[in-house]
Design a protein around this motif. Sequence first.
Motif, mmCIF file in Angstrom:
data_model
loop_
_atom_site.group_PDB
_atom_site.id
_atom_site.type_symbol
_atom_site.label_atom_id
_atom_site.label_comp_id
_atom_site.label_asym_id
_atom_site.label_seq_id
_atom_site.Cartn_x
_atom_site.Cartn_y
_atom_site.Cartn_z
ATOM 1 N N MET A 1 3.708 37.579 16.343
ATOM 2 C CA MET A 1 3.126 36.230 16.386
ATOM 3 C C MET A 1 4.122 35.193 15.867
ATOM 4 O O MET A 1 4.250 34.097 16.408
ATOM 5 N N TYR B 1 6.758 34.367 18.408
ATOM 6 C CA TYR B 1 6.289 33.509 19.487
ATOM 7 C C TYR B 1 6.452 32.039 19.146
ATOM 8 O O TYR B 1 6.777 31.227 19.992
ATOM 9 N N GLU C 1 -0.533 23.630 23.606
ATOM 10 C CA GLU C 1 -0.645 24.982 24.107
ATOM 11 C C GLU C 1 -1.486 24.957 25.369
ATOM 12 O O GLU C 1 -2.228 24.016 25.616
ATOM 13 N N LEU D 1 -4.759 30.944 22.321
ATOM 14 C CA LEU D 1 -3.978 31.686 21.341
ATOM 15 C C LEU D 1 -4.836 32.097 20.149
ATOM 16 O O LEU D 1 -4.665 33.201 19.605
ATOM 17 N N ILE E 1 0.445 38.654 23.849
ATOM 18 C CA ILE E 1 1.316 37.532 23.502
ATOM 19 C C ILE E 1 2.452 37.426 24.496
ATOM 20 O O ILE E 1 2.831 36.322 24.904
ATOM 21 N N ILE F 1 1.100 35.738 27.581
ATOM 22 C CA ILE F 1 0.935 34.292 27.440
ATOM 23 C C ILE F 1 2.275 33.602 27.527
ATOM 24 O O ILE F 1 2.427 32.569 28.195
#
Lengths: 90, 111, 79, 114, 236
Positions: free
Chosen positions: A75, A78, A88, C27, C69, C72
């Motif tokens: 995470m 990212y 987003e 997310l 992830i 995405i």
Amino acid sequence: MQLTFLILIVLFCAAISFYRLLSGPHVLDRIAAINAIGIMLLTVLVILGSFYERALFIDVALVYGVLLFVDVLVMAKYFGSPDKTEEENQ
Amino acid sequence: MVLVFPAIAVLISMGIYAVLTQKNMIRIIIGISIVESAIILLLGAIAYIPEGVAPILDQPYDTVVDPLPQALGLTAVVINASTTAIMLALVIKLYNRYQTLDIHEIRKLRG
Amino acid sequence: MIEIILMLLILLLVASAAIALFSKKLLNSIITLSIFSALLVIILIIFQAPDLALAEAVIAAGITTSFFIITINKTEGVK
Amino acid sequence: MIIQDILAGFLMISGVIFFLTTAIALLRFPDFFSRMHAASKCLVGGGISIIFGLIIQEGISPLSLRLLLLIIFLLITTPVVGHALTRSAYQYGYLSEMVQDDMKDLKAGNDSND
Amino acid sequence: MKKINFDKVFSFILVSLLGLFILRVLYSVAGEEAARFTADHYINFGVEETSAINIVTAILFDYRAFDTLGEATVIFTAASVVALLLPRHEASMLKTEFTPVVQQSIAFVLPFLWIISIFLIAYGHLSPGGGFSGGVIISAISILIIFTYGYRYMTRRFNVKKLSLIEDIGALAFLTIGLAGIIAGGTFLANSQVGIYPGTPGELLSGGLMPLSNFAVAAKVGTGLSVIFLSLARED
């Protein structure tokens, strides 16, 4: 008996941290909350293994700790990418 | 044990509701994976008997929980990961083709 | 005593599932899914199913989040 | 035996206090970096205190050896996660007005992000 | 004036009826004290028949090993489909690098992960774990390498062809272990009827062919999921 009280208090802390997961202004705040909740749940797993007095349940906690580490690192990676736009995707 | 079965019913209902009404494809996949997790919880719950111990018999125990649903659930978990990977690959393929994630848009663009 | 813990865990489980399904941003949903799996692991430990809990912890809390992830990231970087 | 119980209880209670500190910091602090500042340190402290209390209560057994392994693992990984998360928040540009940006010149000097 | 979405209302009613139906079915299943014939047999005679302590592993690799074969086939098919389906373009998150602090720490963590995975595989018949969990941790190692050191570093060490070769070897090894049951006069994948070193229950070297099957399945699952992730993250 005292171990179950310990589990209840740690779960209560995790439930408080759910507020930040529910209404963080940004996704990074939620990731911080997830890191906190994950380590609290890891501690709950460890206390449960000591409560049932079987060493097998500690293995689950060990493996979950490893994969929580991998998770949060992915995470974090990212959000470190350079050409990231402000909004987003929905 | 009182709340487990209503929770399973609520989880399955919420997942199917999300599959029916959401537009984003990744969100539909999340709904499907939540239904699968609820079924794994069901397999764990129907194997449990009160005061039973885990089916790892390093010494003789009196009451042991049912090991068969756990083995079936272990199979289900691995298959969930494979199906999720295939669905995500399909999503990437569809996005490269149509440049959108909305399933209604894709249905309109087809043809 | 363990019943109260189980009830609290199940309430948190349903709450995290609701956040994961009906949150505004995508997310947030994916991030919350890992906490959902962690709560499921603890409930399975209370149900005395360590094998099932181990598989769930390994796959649903670890691998699936990376899959989501990277999907995405691939579906937004094309433009 | 009494000393063992008292020490274990003291460690567990201190761990719980660490966790409560983390939760309150996540609840009340105004900024992402201050939240991480509280959370990353207190999480390590809380987890290690509780697990160490369990080890003292248990004595030497296979269970406590695995718990010792878990402590070593937590000591390695949790600061790394905090570092990576804060670093990527800085690169993303999630700064509020309160933060004094000391790394701006460093970042402008060499654009390789080391 | 907000327009009512009749589609959503209709699905909500439908889904709540479905939930009530599921609840009714679940209470009717769990209400009766079900007779546990198979469970009683597995619990009472499982240890002496298969000489494995963990009954779940005994079911997965001895009593119902054919299910495990089907499951391995599912992973094989998934890896093939994902590798066939995906186009080549790069993911933008793999371009960035972590700081050297993180990279050095991950170099500390990786041997730890190998130890955990091999422990889970080798002690699969004595403690929770087994081939699947250990294999998935091996694929987590490859995910960690890709995210930390980049896609190129991973494919320089192990490219997709080599990983697919290891996956095929794992599947073939599992089938060969299954054929040993037929040679010994039993059925396909009958581990306990072969009688190769059953051992005393509770020791590391026991359980007949069960540890070998564990290693084969672990090689298969680990490389299969690694191939799936490499295909998802593929850049040219």
